[in-house]
Design a protein around this motif. Structure first.
Motif, mmCIF file in Angstrom:
data_model
loop_
_atom_site.group_PDB
_atom_site.id
_atom_site.type_symbol
_atom_site.label_atom_id
_atom_site.label_comp_id
_atom_site.label_asym_id
_atom_site.label_seq_id
_atom_site.Cartn_x
_atom_site.Cartn_y
_atom_site.Cartn_z
ATOM 1 N N GLN A 1 -3.995 7.657 7.525
ATOM 2 C CA GLN A 1 -3.305 7.944 8.775
ATOM 3 C C GLN A 1 -3.523 6.834 9.795
ATOM 4 N N THR B 1 3.118 14.020 11.976
ATOM 5 C CA THR B 1 2.486 14.912 11.007
ATOM 6 C C THR B 1 3.318 16.174 10.843
ATOM 7 N N LYS C 1 -7.671 10.410 5.781
ATOM 8 C CA LYS C 1 -8.137 10.002 7.100
ATOM 9 C C LYS C 1 -7.948 8.499 7.307
ATOM 10 N N HIS D 1 -7.006 17.982 16.088
ATOM 11 C CA HIS D 1 -6.661 16.681 16.669
ATOM 12 C C HIS D 1 -6.506 16.773 18.184
ATOM 13 N N TRP E 1 -6.652 9.089 23.410
ATOM 14 C CA TRP E 1 -6.039 8.813 22.106
ATOM 15 C C TRP E 1 -5.723 7.332 21.955
ATOM 16 N N ASP F 1 -3.726 7.650 16.915
ATOM 17 C CA ASP F 1 -3.821 9.081 17.226
ATOM 18 C C ASP F 1 -2.474 9.628 17.681
ATOM 19 N N ARG G 1 -5.286 20.972 11.106
ATOM 20 C CA ARG G 1 -5.647 19.591 11.443
ATOM 21 C C ARG G 1 -5.074 19.184 12.805
ATOM 22 N N SER H 1 -9.367 16.193 21.177
ATOM 23 C CA SER H 1 -9.740 14.915 21.794
ATOM 24 C C SER H 1 -8.724 14.448 22.833
ATOM 25 N N TRP I 1 0.028 9.648 14.700
ATOM 26 C CA TRP I 1 -0.279 10.719 13.753
ATOM 27 C C TRP I 1 0.222 12.055 14.282
ATOM 28 N N PHE I 2 0.033 12.296 15.570
ATOM 29 C CA PHE I 2 0.506 13.532 16.206
ATOM 30 C C PHE I 2 2.034 13.620 16.155
#
Length: 721
Positions: free
Chosen positions: A40, A83, A37, A425, A72, A76, A421, A428, A79-80
């Protein structure tokens, strides 16, 4: 007595050891998760990797894109984008070194990828090679591959007079078919051109990564080129999709059917295949030669390539079939991917009871995990499925194979933990606000400062007020209003059967009507909403996909050692069950209910959802057949309609990102984009004509048709959602 006491003590110590070991491993996993966490957050580029483009395919250069308030942060978004989910389109070293077919320019060059409408990125911490949004280095069994993430198809961009806005979770403008065709052509050109091939080998070896010798490179280059050629041939349709659309259902179905058909079923297809004169295409001896050495239960990707190659060869007694005859055989095994849909937008998805355009996927429990596993199958997960001897297997038990003489082991590259995950994610992520509608968020303030100077982006409060009343009258019964930032929001899909809504039925009908060979699932039970069903030899593709995703989800990650694999799998299931607040519920709307005689009747429908952020999701309708919101409020011209009326356009261009803030959609004329003609099934722009002369309530005199003033007021209000 002494021996008994010693044995008891040893037994207790053994159990204590196992318990301590379990707790130690669990603690290590929690620490690793906490580190992850934190880790990232290291990719924290304030521009989220976005960069300016000075040379655009359709003459739309743009400055570094900005972002709106969508809940975001830069970390955020990054990471999207980066990933992994277990996708393996091509060896990573190959993609980095590959040149375009007709030039020495790299295939991954920003101008080329931007031409396919994938969004260019600069290098950041987790994207060291500057791959476009949604392209990543994914590692499986120690080998690096180029893979897709969710973001490749679900991140969009809007341009206006040289300015650009990135929309997280928005529908991509990508031309995936064009991209895959261009990739195959570039791989084949590398094999065919000695100079290009030598440059390729030199570049791959210089990376000092997966490949150590030219012979390794040659062998894998031939294998991956043939594999991509097979995929493109299986999914070829005489109807082009163009930009912003893909037949995802058809392609996912075909990918699973390729791996499910067994040798016995394939043999029956080959023996029964005929030409237009109903003459058999192959003799029993030719069929035997074609299938020599092919596995009984699972036919791998390489073996399928081998079968296709043999069918077209005249050597060694092979039949030497024409391409047309091989296509006839293909049509007995696969389904034509001929019903493209727009890439969906992702905000509110984790809060929705049913997802997909026709409400196919229930979102409660582990539903999102199965849905996303199916998605990764469609974007090139490595399916290392194999036939195993009888013995306990959770995947075999869940898929009803426990009594089979062989059961399928569903080992694959799919990363179920990351899928869980990613779904979490998205909770949000909120819909984008119109740029000139301010919030307290810094991004929205920046956008407002930029676009306030553009008169076309101004919101007219009087039009909005009238549009709000019209929306309540004509739209709100299906498209509910929600608080876009409410963490506990529940999105209820309102389903309308295809005959009622009148939009192109191809996608909904294909999802129910397409069939395939069930392989090892033949005569197994599939648990469903109306009761268990027996999967037959030739079965609905939906049944086969459901059983396959169940097997995949029940199979731990092979890239981890035994205990870690098992604990990860438990974490993934627990996360899916307990982190998902959605409970099983019946569908809402006017649709045909599922019955024992028609178990998938409810899928012959399309769903309506809240329209917050709809302004950023053009083109419209599920198949992208209407270019702007204004056009969507017009009727489709039919035989007998007045010639002087205003109607939806039957053809328009797609591919530009230049935005029209008045009609609300992308530029659709005056450039050399893909020409979408809305005249064939799959592309039809009819239906959803509420408030027009074709609305049944208008025909019955219950409502007045929308005036042009009304349409502009509704468009103005929709901008504010």
């Amino acid at each position: 007595m002494g021996i008994f006491r010693i044995a008891t003590i040893v037994g207790r110590l053994r159990w204590r050891f196992l318990i301590y070991a379990f707790l130690l491993i669990l603690g290590a996993m929690l620490i690793a998760l906490a580190i992850g966490k934190t880790y990232q957050r290291w990719d924290n580029d304030p521009e989220r990797g976005a960069l300016a483009i000075s040379q655009d395919r359709f003459g739309e250069p743009y400055s570094t894109p900005i972002y709106l308030d969508q809940g975001w942060s830069p970390t955020d978004s990054l990471w999207f984008y980066n990933t992994t989910q277990g996708s393996a389109l091509l060896p990573y070293d190959f993609f980095i070194a590959l040149e375009q077919a007709g030039t020495q320019t790299l295939f991954r060059a920003n101008t080329n990828m931007d031409g396919y409408r994938y969004l260019p990125q600069k290098p950041t911490f987790f994207n060291r090679d500057g791959l476009p949004v949604g392209f990543v280095k994914d590692t499986y069994q120690g080998v690096d591959y180029l893979g897709f993430t969710c973001a490749a198809c679900h991140t969009s961009q809007i341009n206006y007079n040289g300015k650009a806005i990135r929309i997280d979770g928005g529908p991509s403008m990508a031309d995936m078919v064009g991209f895959l065709s261009g990739l195959e052509q570039s791989l084949q050109a590398t094999l065919d051109n000695d100079e290009k091939y030598q440059r390729f080998v030199t570049a791959v070896l210089a990376r000092n990564n997966t490949y150590k010798t030219p012979s390794q490179i040659r062998a894998d280059l031939e294998t991956w080129t043939a594999s991509l050629n097979l995929y493109n041939r299986i999914n070829h349709s005489p109807f082009d999709y163009g930009y912003a659309r893909l037949d995802a259902f058809g392609r996912i179905y075909n990918r699973v059917l390729q791996y499910m058909i067994n040798r016995q079923q394939l043999e029956a297809v080959l023996l029964g295949a005929t030409n237009d004169q109903r003459q058999y295409l192959l003799t029993p001896d030719e069929v035997s030669r074609v299938l020599d050495g092919i596995s009984e239960t699972i036919i791998s990707d390489r073996q399928f390539v081998q079968v296709i190659t043999r069918l077209g060869s005249t050597a060694a007694g092979y039949p030497g079939l024409s391409r047309a005859d091989i296509t006839r055989i293909k049509q007995h095994i696969f389904n034509e991917a001929n019903a493209p849909v727009s890439y969906g937008y992702l905000w509110d998805v984790p809060h929705s009871d049913y997802v997909q355009w026709n409400g196919l996927a229930a979102n409660a429990g582990v539903g999102p995990l199965g849905r996303n596993a199916g998605e990764v199958m469609g974007v090139f997960a490595i399916l290392d499925w194999s036939a195993q001897k009888p013995g306990f297997s959770l995947s075999a038990w869940l898929t009803g194979q426990q009594k089979k003489t062989r059961h399928i082991d569903f080992t694959s590259s799919i990363d179920s933990v990351n899928l869980a995950r990613l779904e979490a994610h998205l909770k949000s992520l909120t819909s984008p606000r119109w740029p000139t509608l301010a919030t307290s968020h810094e991004n929205q303030q920046n956008a407002k400062a930029i676009f306030d100077a553009e008169p076309a982006w101004k919101i007219d409060p009087e039009k909005v007020r009238r549009g709000q009343w019209l929306y309540a009258t004509h739209c709100q019964s299906c498209h509910e209003l929600i608080d876009r930032t409410d963490w506990d929001r529940k999105i209820v899909a309102h389903l309308s059967n295809v005959n009622q809504v009148g939009t192109d039925p191809a996608t909904a009908l294909n999802s129910v009507n397409y069939t395939g060979y069930s392989g090892n699932f033949n005569n197994t039970y599939l648990r469903g909403g109306i009761g268990s069903q027996v999967i037959q030899n030739r079965a609905p593709a939906l049944q086969i996909l459901t059983a396959a995703t169940t097997g995949v989800v029940a199979t731990p990650d092979p890239d981890k050692w035994l205990v870690h694999r098992f604990l990860d799998w438990l974490y993934m299931l627990a996360h899916s069950f307990f982190n998902n607040e959605l409970k099983p519920s019946i569908k809402t709307g006017d649709y045909q209910p599922d019955t024992t005689a028609d178990p998938y009747a409810s899928l012959r429908a399309y769903k309506a959802r809240p329209l917050n952020g709809i302004w950023a999701t053009a083109p419209y309708l599920h198949n992208g057949s209407v270019p702007t919101l204004y056009d969507l409020l017009l009727p489709k011209q039919r035989t007998g309609d007045p010639e002087e009326g205003v109607y939806r356009r039957d053809e328009f261009r797609v591919g530009a990102r230049e935005f029209d803030p008045l009609r609300v959609g992308f530029r659709s004329e005056g450039y050399d984009g893909f020409l979408l003609r809305t005249t064939r099934p799959g592309d039809l722009n009819s239906g959803h004509e509420y408030g027009t002369i074709h609305d049944l309530r208008v025909k019955a005199g219950e409502l007045e048709p929308l005036s042009d003033e009304d349409r502009w007021a509704l468009v103005e209000y929709l901008k504010t959602l």
